[in-house]
Motif scaffolding. Sequence first.
Motif, mmCIF file in Angstrom:
data_model
loop_
_atom_site.group_PDB
_atom_site.id
_atom_site.type_symbol
_atom_site.label_atom_id
_atom_site.label_comp_id
_atom_site.label_asym_id
_atom_site.label_seq_id
_atom_site.Cartn_x
_atom_site.Cartn_y
_atom_site.Cartn_z
ATOM 1 N N PHE A 84 52.884 25.875 51.706
ATOM 2 C CA PHE A 84 52.481 26.963 50.792
ATOM 3 C C PHE A 84 53.395 28.160 50.945
ATOM 4 O O PHE A 84 52.989 29.261 51.268
ATOM 5 N N ARG A 85 54.694 27.955 50.745
ATOM 6 C CA ARG A 85 55.650 29.041 50.904
ATOM 7 C C ARG A 85 55.478 30.109 49.829
ATOM 8 O O ARG A 85 55.714 31.282 50.075
ATOM 9 N N GLY A 86 55.048 29.695 48.658
ATOM 10 C CA GLY A 86 54.968 30.639 47.548
ATOM 11 C C GLY A 86 53.594 31.236 47.355
ATOM 12 O O GLY A 86 53.106 31.341 46.236
ATOM 13 N N LYS A 87 52.932 31.636 48.419
ATOM 14 C CA LYS A 87 51.553 32.123 48.329
ATOM 15 C C LYS A 87 51.434 33.301 47.380
ATOM 16 O O LYS A 87 50.523 33.355 46.556
ATOM 17 N N LEU A 88 52.354 34.257 47.494
ATOM 18 C CA LEU A 88 52.271 35.431 46.632
ATOM 19 C C LEU A 88 52.574 35.068 45.186
ATOM 20 O O LEU A 88 52.006 35.636 44.258
ATOM 21 N N ASN A 89 53.477 34.109 44.995
ATOM 22 C CA ASN A 89 53.783 33.682 43.641
ATOM 23 C C ASN A 89 52.563 33.071 42.971
ATOM 24 O O ASN A 89 52.294 33.314 41.789
ATOM 25 N N LEU A 90 51.803 32.267 43.722
ATOM 26 C CA LEU A 90 50.603 31.674 43.156
ATOM 27 C C LEU A 90 49.620 32.746 42.731
ATOM 28 O O LEU A 90 49.122 32.752 41.612
ATOM 29 N N ARG A 93 50.868 35.006 39.802
ATOM 30 C CA ARG A 93 50.876 34.334 38.504
ATOM 31 C C ARG A 93 49.520 34.423 37.819
ATOM 32 O O ARG A 93 49.445 34.487 36.580
ATOM 33 N N TYR A 94 48.458 34.427 38.608
ATOM 34 C CA TYR A 94 47.129 34.363 38.031
ATOM 35 C C TYR A 94 46.316 35.649 38.180
ATOM 36 O O TYR A 94 45.123 35.657 37.898
ATOM 37 N N VAL A 95 46.955 36.713 38.640
ATOM 38 C CA VAL A 95 46.275 38.006 38.752
ATOM 39 C C VAL A 95 46.775 38.918 37.638
ATOM 40 O O VAL A 95 47.981 39.051 37.422
ATOM 41 N N ARG A 96 45.866 39.544 36.925
ATOM 42 C CA ARG A 96 46.243 40.386 35.780
ATOM 43 C C ARG A 96 46.914 41.677 36.224
ATOM 44 O O ARG A 96 47.955 42.057 35.705
ATOM 45 N N LEU A 101 46.831 42.660 44.311
ATOM 46 C CA LEU A 101 47.429 41.854 45.371
ATOM 47 C C LEU A 101 47.499 42.586 46.708
ATOM 48 O O LEU A 101 47.664 41.953 47.752
ATOM 49 N N TYR A 102 47.363 43.905 46.686
ATOM 50 C CA TYR A 102 47.344 44.646 47.944
ATOM 51 C C TYR A 102 46.119 44.295 48.781
ATOM 52 O O TYR A 102 46.069 44.569 49.981
ATOM 53 N N ASP A 135 39.699 40.199 37.052
ATOM 54 C CA ASP A 135 41.036 40.476 37.582
ATOM 55 C C ASP A 135 41.958 39.257 37.553
ATOM 56 O O ASP A 135 43.170 39.405 37.704
ATOM 57 N N ILE A 136 41.397 38.079 37.402
ATOM 58 C CA ILE A 136 42.215 36.872 37.483
ATOM 59 C C ILE A 136 42.247 36.135 36.149
ATOM 60 O O ILE A 136 41.295 36.182 35.370
ATOM 61 N N ARG A 137 43.347 35.453 35.923
ATOM 62 C CA ARG A 137 43.481 34.597 34.737
ATOM 63 C C ARG A 137 42.878 33.238 35.093
ATOM 64 O O ARG A 137 43.585 32.253 35.320
#
Length: 213
Positions: A84-90, A93-96, A101-102, A135-137
Motif C-alpha cells: 500500500f505505497r500509495g495510501k495518500l493517493n487512494l 482520490r476519493y476525498v472531496r 486529509l490532515y 466528505d468522500i466520493r
Amino acid sequence: MELEKFMATNFPNLVLTPPLFYNWDIGIRFELGVDWKREENKEGSVYLRGVYDRTITLFESLHQEDEEILVVVNAHDYGGKWAFRGKLNLFSRYVRDKSVLYKLQHKMIPYIIPEDDEDGKYKTHLFILKCKTSDIRYVSLLKAICNTDMGVKPSINNRVFFINVKNETIFHVYDDRGCDLVAKSPEAIRSIYAKYNDWILDYDREKIDKVFN
C-alpha cells in the motif's frame, strides 16, 4: 486513538478483517452479485451494474450525508515490501476536500492474521480517516472496491471498512459477491434487515433471522 476506543467499547475482541459476519454475533451478510457469468467480467456489464446498485443503496441507507464516519484501510507489509505505497493517493482520490486529509491517522500493528505469520515478520498498517459521509466520493470508492476481483479499473486491493460512529455499525464489502454489516445491537440495523431482506445471502439466512426474531 479514536478507532481503538470505538472498537473496545462497541466491538470488543473483533478484528477488522474478513469475515466480520462470522466473527461477530450481530450482523447481516448481503448478496451483491447475482447470476454471474464469465462474460460479465467487464466494465458496464449488467452483473456489475447490479452489484454497484446494491452496494450504493446499502451504504446510503446506513450513512447519512452529515454523519461522522471512520474510513479504515488495512494494508499489509510482507517483510518490508508494502502492499500500500500509495495510501495518500487512494484517500486523496476519493476525498472531496483535501484539507480533510490532515485528519488521516496511521498506526502499524502486528500482522492482523497471526496464524499466517509464523515467523512474526509481517505487519499491518492501519489508515484511519475521520470525516463526514459527504466528505468522500463514496460512489466511486465503492465501485472501485467492487471491481477488485473483476479485472475492471479502477480497483482497490486493500480492505476498506466504513464505521458509523453514531449508529455503531461496521460495513465492509468483501468483493463483488457480497458485503458484511455488523452492529453493536440488533436495533441499530433492524430497519436494514427488514427493508433489504430479499438481498440477504440465503446460505446464512437462518443464522441472521435468529438475531432479529
